[in-house]
Design a protein around this motif. Structure first.
Motif, PDB file in Angstrom:
ATOM      1  N   ARG A  65      14.820  31.336 -56.837  1.00 42.29           N
ATOM      2  CA  ARG A  65      15.521  32.314 -56.182  1.00 42.29           C
ATOM      3  C   ARG A  65      15.164  31.978 -54.736  1.00 42.29           C
ATOM      4  NH1 ARG A  65      13.730  38.129 -58.266  1.00 42.29           N
ATOM      5  NH2 ARG A  65      15.463  38.471 -56.482  1.00 42.29           N
ATOM      6  N   GLN A  66      16.304  32.343 -53.915  1.00 44.66           N
ATOM      7  CA  GLN A  66      16.056  32.186 -52.439  1.00 44.66           C
ATOM      8  C   GLN A  66      15.319  33.508 -51.704  1.00 44.66           C
ATOM      9  OE1 GLN A  66      19.472  31.888 -49.563  1.00 44.66           O
ATOM     10  NE2 GLN A  66      19.144  29.825 -49.687  1.00 44.66           N
ATOM     11  N   ARG A  67      14.281  32.936 -51.047  1.00 44.80           N
ATOM     12  CA  ARG A  67      13.615  34.052 -50.537  1.00 44.80           C
ATOM     13  C   ARG A  67      13.583  33.891 -48.656  1.00 44.80           C
ATOM     14  NH1 ARG A  67      10.425  36.728 -54.695  1.00 44.80           N
ATOM     15  NH2 ARG A  67      10.802  35.297 -56.220  1.00 44.80           N
ATOM     16  N   VAL A  68      13.668  34.923 -48.077  1.00 45.74           N
ATOM     17  CA  VAL A  68      13.695  34.834 -46.907  1.00 45.74           C
ATOM     18  C   VAL A  68      12.481  35.430 -46.182  1.00 45.74           C
ATOM     19  CG1 VAL A  68      15.019  35.947 -44.647  1.00 45.74           C
ATOM     20  CG2 VAL A  68      16.237  35.733 -46.866  1.00 45.74           C
ATOM     21  N   TRP A  69      12.038  34.469 -45.219  1.00 41.70           N
ATOM     22  CA  TRP A  69      10.744  34.609 -44.347  1.00 41.70           C
ATOM     23  C   TRP A  69      11.276  34.860 -42.861  1.00 41.70           C
ATOM     24  CZ3 TRP A  69       5.699  33.768 -45.978  1.00 41.70           C
ATOM     25  CH2 TRP A  69       5.527  33.468 -47.418  1.00 41.70           C
ATOM     26  N   LEU A  70      10.555  35.882 -42.392  1.00 44.26           N
ATOM     27  CA  LEU A  70      10.910  36.354 -41.030  1.00 44.26           C
ATOM     28  C   LEU A  70       9.694  36.089 -40.211  1.00 44.26           C
ATOM     29  CD1 LEU A  70      12.497  39.443 -42.394  1.00 44.26           C
ATOM     30  CD2 LEU A  70      13.756  37.838 -40.994  1.00 44.26           C
ATOM     31  N   ARG A  71      10.012  35.703 -38.605  1.00 43.84           N
ATOM     32  CA  ARG A  71       8.684  35.893 -37.898  1.00 43.84           C
ATOM     33  C   ARG A  71       9.310  36.093 -36.402  1.00 43.84           C
ATOM     34  NH1 ARG A  71       6.579  30.215 -38.138  1.00 43.84           N
ATOM     35  NH2 ARG A  71       5.358  30.906 -36.517  1.00 43.84           N
ATOM     36  N   LEU A  72       8.562  36.568 -35.572  1.00 45.03           N
ATOM     37  CA  LEU A  72       8.894  36.905 -34.279  1.00 45.03           C
ATOM     38  C   LEU A  72       9.101  35.669 -33.326  1.00 45.03           C
ATOM     39  CD1 LEU A  72       6.340  39.761 -33.148  1.00 45.03           C
ATOM     40  CD2 LEU A  72       8.692  39.965 -33.705  1.00 45.03           C
ATOM     41  N   THR A  73      10.050  35.672 -32.828  1.00 41.16           N
ATOM     42  CA  THR A  73      10.352  34.601 -31.703  1.00 41.16           C
ATOM     43  C   THR A  73       9.114  34.922 -30.398  1.00 41.16           C
ATOM     44  OG1 THR A  73      12.075  35.805 -30.596  1.00 41.16           O
ATOM     45  CG2 THR A  73      12.675  34.439 -32.353  1.00 41.16           C
ATOM     46  N   ALA A  74       9.132  33.670 -29.636  1.00 42.79           N
ATOM     47  CA  ALA A  74       8.446  34.092 -28.399  1.00 42.79           C
ATOM     48  C   ALA A  74       8.897  35.165 -27.707  1.00 42.79           C
ATOM     49  CB  ALA A  74       8.433  32.739 -27.712  1.00 42.79           C
ATOM     50  N   ALA A  75      10.168  35.298 -27.444  1.00 46.38           N
ATOM     51  CA  ALA A  75      10.817  36.407 -26.888  1.00 46.38           C
ATOM     52  C   ALA A  75      10.486  37.565 -27.465  1.00 46.38           C
ATOM     53  CB  ALA A  75      12.262  36.066 -26.706  1.00 46.38           C
ATOM     54  N   GLY A  76      10.452  37.417 -28.750  1.00 37.70           N
ATOM     55  CA  GLY A  76      10.266  38.881 -29.521  1.00 37.70           C
ATOM     56  C   GLY A  76       8.874  39.325 -29.068  1.00 37.70           C
ATOM     57  N   ARG A  77       7.986  38.261 -29.402  1.00 39.50           N
ATOM     58  CA  ARG A  77       6.339  38.719 -29.402  1.00 39.50           C
ATOM     59  C   ARG A  77       6.187  39.400 -27.913  1.00 39.50           C
ATOM     60  NH1 ARG A  77       2.537  36.947 -32.376  1.00 39.50           N
ATOM     61  NH2 ARG A  77       3.937  35.690 -33.513  1.00 39.50           N
ATOM     62  N   LYS A  78       6.933  38.574 -26.785  1.00 33.64           N
ATOM     63  CA  LYS A  78       6.732  39.174 -25.491  1.00 33.64           C
ATOM     64  C   LYS A  78       7.028  40.492 -25.324  1.00 33.64           C
ATOM     65  CE  LYS A  78       7.538  37.601 -20.716  1.00 33.64           C
ATOM     66  NZ  LYS A  78       8.480  36.791 -19.907  1.00 33.64           N
ATOM     67  N   ALA A  79       8.280  40.548 -25.935  1.00 35.66           N
ATOM     68  CA  ALA A  79       9.134  42.081 -26.008  1.00 35.66           C
ATOM     69  C   ALA A  79       8.294  43.119 -26.686  1.00 35.66           C
ATOM     70  CB  ALA A  79      10.556  41.764 -26.500  1.00 35.66           C
ATOM     71  N   TYR A  80       7.710  42.772 -27.685  1.00 39.76           N
ATOM     72  CA  TYR A  80       6.934  43.692 -28.565  1.00 39.76           C
ATOM     73  C   TYR A  80       5.726  44.248 -27.766  1.00 39.76           C
ATOM     74  CZ  TYR A  80       3.724  45.510 -32.059  1.00 39.76           C
ATOM     75  OH  TYR A  80       2.872  45.996 -32.714  1.00 39.76           O
ATOM     76  N   GLN A  81       4.953  42.987 -27.138  1.00 36.07           N
ATOM     77  CA  GLN A  81       3.633  43.304 -26.306  1.00 36.07           C
ATOM     78  C   GLN A  81       3.988  44.024 -25.215  1.00 36.07           C
ATOM     79  OE1 GLN A  81       2.285  39.302 -26.305  1.00 36.07           O
ATOM     80  NE2 GLN A  81       1.088  39.596 -28.182  1.00 36.07           N
ATOM     81  N   GLY A  82       5.175  43.709 -24.697  1.00 36.06           N
ATOM     82  CA  GLY A  82       5.755  44.587 -23.281  1.00 36.06           C
ATOM     83  C   GLY A  82       5.790  45.895 -23.666  1.00 36.06           C
ATOM     84  N   HIS A  83       6.448  46.161 -24.784  1.00 31.85           N
ATOM     85  CA  HIS A  83       6.696  47.350 -25.290  1.00 31.85           C
ATOM     86  C   HIS A  83       5.333  48.294 -25.425  1.00 31.85           C
ATOM     87  CE1 HIS A  83       9.238  50.766 -26.778  1.00 31.85           C
ATOM     88  NE2 HIS A  83       8.210  50.951 -27.800  1.00 31.85           N
ATOM     89  N   LEU A  84       4.517  47.558 -26.078  1.00 34.89           N
ATOM     90  CA  LEU A  84       3.206  48.402 -26.323  1.00 34.89           C
ATOM     91  C   LEU A  84       2.656  48.630 -25.211  1.00 34.89           C
ATOM     92  CD1 LEU A  84       1.738  46.366 -29.425  1.00 34.89           C
ATOM     93  CD2 LEU A  84       2.955  48.338 -29.555  1.00 34.89           C
ATOM     94  N   ALA A  85       2.580  47.787 -24.179  1.00 31.34           N
ATOM     95  CA  ALA A  85       2.090  47.956 -22.890  1.00 31.34           C
ATOM     96  C   ALA A  85       2.737  49.246 -22.307  1.00 31.34           C
ATOM     97  CB  ALA A  85       1.999  46.649 -21.954  1.00 31.34           C
ATOM     98  N   ALA A  86       3.980  49.409 -22.244  1.00 34.23           N
ATOM     99  CA  ALA A  86       4.677  50.319 -21.658  1.00 34.23           C
ATOM    100  C   ALA A  86       4.336  51.704 -22.350  1.00 34.23           C
ATOM    101  CB  ALA A  86       6.246  50.053 -21.894  1.00 34.23           C
ATOM    102  N   LEU A  87       4.210  51.571 -23.643  1.00 32.22           N
ATOM    103  CA  LEU A  87       3.710  52.933 -24.483  1.00 32.22           C
ATOM    104  C   LEU A  87       2.239  53.390 -23.989  1.00 32.22           C
ATOM    105  CD1 LEU A  87       5.061  52.150 -28.170  1.00 32.22           C
ATOM    106  CD2 LEU A  87       6.013  53.688 -26.453  1.00 32.22           C
ATOM    107  N   ARG A  88       1.524  52.349 -23.830  1.00 33.55           N
ATOM    108  CA  ARG A  88      -0.003  52.701 -23.530  1.00 33.55           C
ATOM    109  C   ARG A  88       0.183  53.309 -21.924  1.00 33.55           C
ATOM    110  NH1 ARG A  88      -1.304  47.452 -25.320  1.00 33.55           N
ATOM    111  NH2 ARG A  88      -1.742  47.654 -27.421  1.00 33.55           N
TER     112      ARG A  88
END
Lengths: 93, 168
Positions: A65-88
């Motif tokens: 069976r085909q399984r899909v694996w997902l990961r954050l890209t460098a841009a996604g990691r940066k955006a996520y961390q930036g978003h957490l910083a904005a929330l803080r």
């Protein structure tokens, strides 16, 4: 608001990003199980994150069976961390 | 079902706090999965390998035959390393299939992993050289026992971290 990302702020997408950041890479079924989402809802949100270039997917075959694996890209990691910083910043000291 | 719209331009501090708490909660439960320890059989393989390494490397470096001829120690080290690497690749794939997340080595605190990553190679290699220079086999016997104890301790730390994170 510097770093605040409206795409990531949607609760399920924030949780998807949180999981992928912690896991490094995760199978679609694990995201479903950990976040308690249906396949269609998860597909919709991961699709939005993929379209934005925040998440990338890899397909692997297991037990015929085909399984899909997902990961954050460098841009996604940066955006996520930036978003957490904005929330803080909003929460304040 | 959540929609894509209707999120305010700027959340209130309470909403931001709730979003941060939610993200932290997801990260904690994911960390528990990432801290899934190796199965016992592979923890045993690692322990056996690190216990054998100083003995085999010491025998290989020795100027005279020690217990076995030097080529036998060289062959032992080469074969055990190849077997270890093959089993590591197999165990890694099985672990990923079982957990559904990437294999990471940074889930334990750096205060534990940094001394291990720097200290263990030093112990394994250094003891063999100490044996070569002094001729005292106590160096490699002690290093072998210490390395095995470190391996068992590291495995137990993972088991404890996994249980602790899973209980939250």
């Amino acid at each position: 608001m510097n770093g605040f990302d409206h795409l990531i702020h949607a609760p399920n997408r924030l949780r998807i990003c949180a999981l992928l950041e912690a896991a490094g890479e995760a199978e679609f079924a694990v995201l479903q199980e950990q976040l308690g989402l249906s396949a269609s809802v998860l597909s919709k949100h991961t699709g939005a994150l993929i379209d934005a270039g925040y998440v990338e997917q890899r397909k692997a075959v297991r037990d015929t069976r085909q399984r899909v694996w997902l990961r954050l890209t460098a841009a996604g990691r940066k955006a996520y961390q930036g978003h957490l910083a904005a929330l803080r910043e909003i929460v304040g000291p | 079902m959540e929609t894509d719209t209707h999120f305010p331009d700027r959340p209130t501090p309470d909403e931001a706090r709730a979003a941060l708490a939610d993200a932290a909660c997801v990260q904690e439960s994911t960390a528990a999965r990432s801290a899934t320890p190796w199965p016992l059989w592979f923890a045993t393989v690692i322990t056996a390998y690190v216990a054998l390494f100083p003995v085999a490397y010491g025998g290989m470096l020795s100027d005279r035959d020690w217990l076995l001829p030097t080529p036998a120690w060289t062959a032992t080290l080469a074969v055990s390393t190849l077997v270890y690497l093959a089993l590591f690749a197999y165990a890694g794939r099985a672990w990923r299939r079982r957990t559904g997340v990437a294999l990471r080595f940074d889930v334990l605190p750096k205060t534990v992993t940094v001394p291990l990553v720097t200290g263990l190679p030093l112990l394994l290699v250094g003891s063999a050289w100490a044996f070569k220079l002094t001729g005292r086999s106590a160096w490699i016997v002690a290093a072998s026992a210490l390395a095995a104890a470190v391996s068992v301790g590291f495995h137990l730390a993972f088991v404890r971290l996994h249980r602790k994170a899973g209980a939250r």
